[in-house]
Scaffold this active site. Structure first.
Site, PDB file in Angstrom:
ATOM      1  CE  LYS A   1      -3.552  -4.636   0.813  1.00 46.88           C
ATOM      2  NZ  LYS A   1      -4.409  -3.823   1.775  1.00 46.88           N
TER       3      LYS A   1
ATOM      4  CG  ASP B   1      -1.977  -1.076   1.276  1.00 49.98           C
ATOM      5  OD1 ASP B   1      -1.834  -1.820   0.364  1.00 49.98           O
ATOM      6  OD2 ASP B   1      -2.725  -1.276   2.305  1.00 49.98           O
TER       7      ASP B   1
ATOM      8  CB  CYS C   1      -2.525  -3.113   5.084  1.00 44.99           C
ATOM      9  SG  CYS C   1      -4.010  -2.261   4.858  1.00 44.99           S
TER      10      CYS C   1
END
Length: 227
Positions: free
Chosen positions: A131, A22, A164
């Site tokens: 995702k 991310d 995450c």
């Protein structure tokens, strides 16, 4: 052999992937979602530099590089409605409900917030995996991508360590993957103690902890795999 805590780990090039979690404007840039939501992103700049070093070393050694991009369609159907815990807990969604003028801007596919930071643009041969939730294993092709390539070792870097990154590493543990966290190539969402807690959890329960320098040294000593 990769130096790590609590013990060194044997990692073969062809069985290893660097997983960049991310590294989007949402999490690493001023004016992105985390910044707007009130989280301290001052550590993101150092994380970007450390990750750039990591992926450079990985590519030179022939290690697979995989990028995650977290987010949803522009109408947020993929984010879930009030019947989803994600609707209640996602700080991006909550921020947009508090500030309706931001609707459609945070973590929406195709937008600036969703885009990977310029400094970490994927290169030919890298893999990008969208995702919709914290864990990269949920509702994605990640597991299939790894198994098709015989990858067993996942070297994690990115933001946020305690959300995450840790979520994906934990899920990988339960799926029999060896997870290694590069502690100096990550940044947390929240106070410094949550970074320390995430590192403790990984080292003690779910995987191994290493550094960018140790990763670079270890893989510089391994000949690149042949095409």
């Amino acid at each position: 052999m990769l130096p790590a805590r609590p013990e060194p780990l044997s990692v073969a090039v062809e069985e290893t992937a660097v997983v960049v979690v991310d590294m989007q404007n949402a999490y690493a840039s001023p004016g992105g979602y985390l910044d707007i939501a009130g989280f301290d992103i001052s550590g993101a700049k150092a994380a970007i530099s450390a990750i750039a070093e990591t992926v450079e070393a990985a590519r030179a050694a022939g290690v697979t590089v995989i990028y995650f991009q977290n987010g949803w369609d522009k109408d947020y159907v993929e984010a879930g409605g009030p019947g989803s815990p994600n609707w209640h807990k996602s700080n991006a969604l909550k921020t947009m409900r508090k500030k309706p003028e931001l609707q459609g801007q945070l973590l929406a596919k195709g937008g600036w917030d969703y885009a990977l930071v310029d400094q970490l643009a994927p290169q030919p041969g890298d893999i990008v995996v969208p995702k919709p939730r914290y864990s990269g294993f949920f509702n994605s092709q990640f597991d299939s991508i790894l198994r098709a390539r015989g990858i067993r070792n996942l070297v994690f870097c990115g933001i946020a360590t305690n959300v995450c990154v840790e979520s994906t590493l934990r899920d990988g543990f339960h799926l029999e993957y060896f997870g290694i966290l590069l502690e100096d190539a990550t940044h947390q969402a929240g106070p410094e103690y949550v970074q320390k807690a995430a590192i403790y959890n990984v080292e003690t329960f779910f995987g191994w902890v290493s550094t960018v320098a140790d990763f670079r040294r270890a893989f510089a000593q391994i000949p690149p795999k042949e095409d």
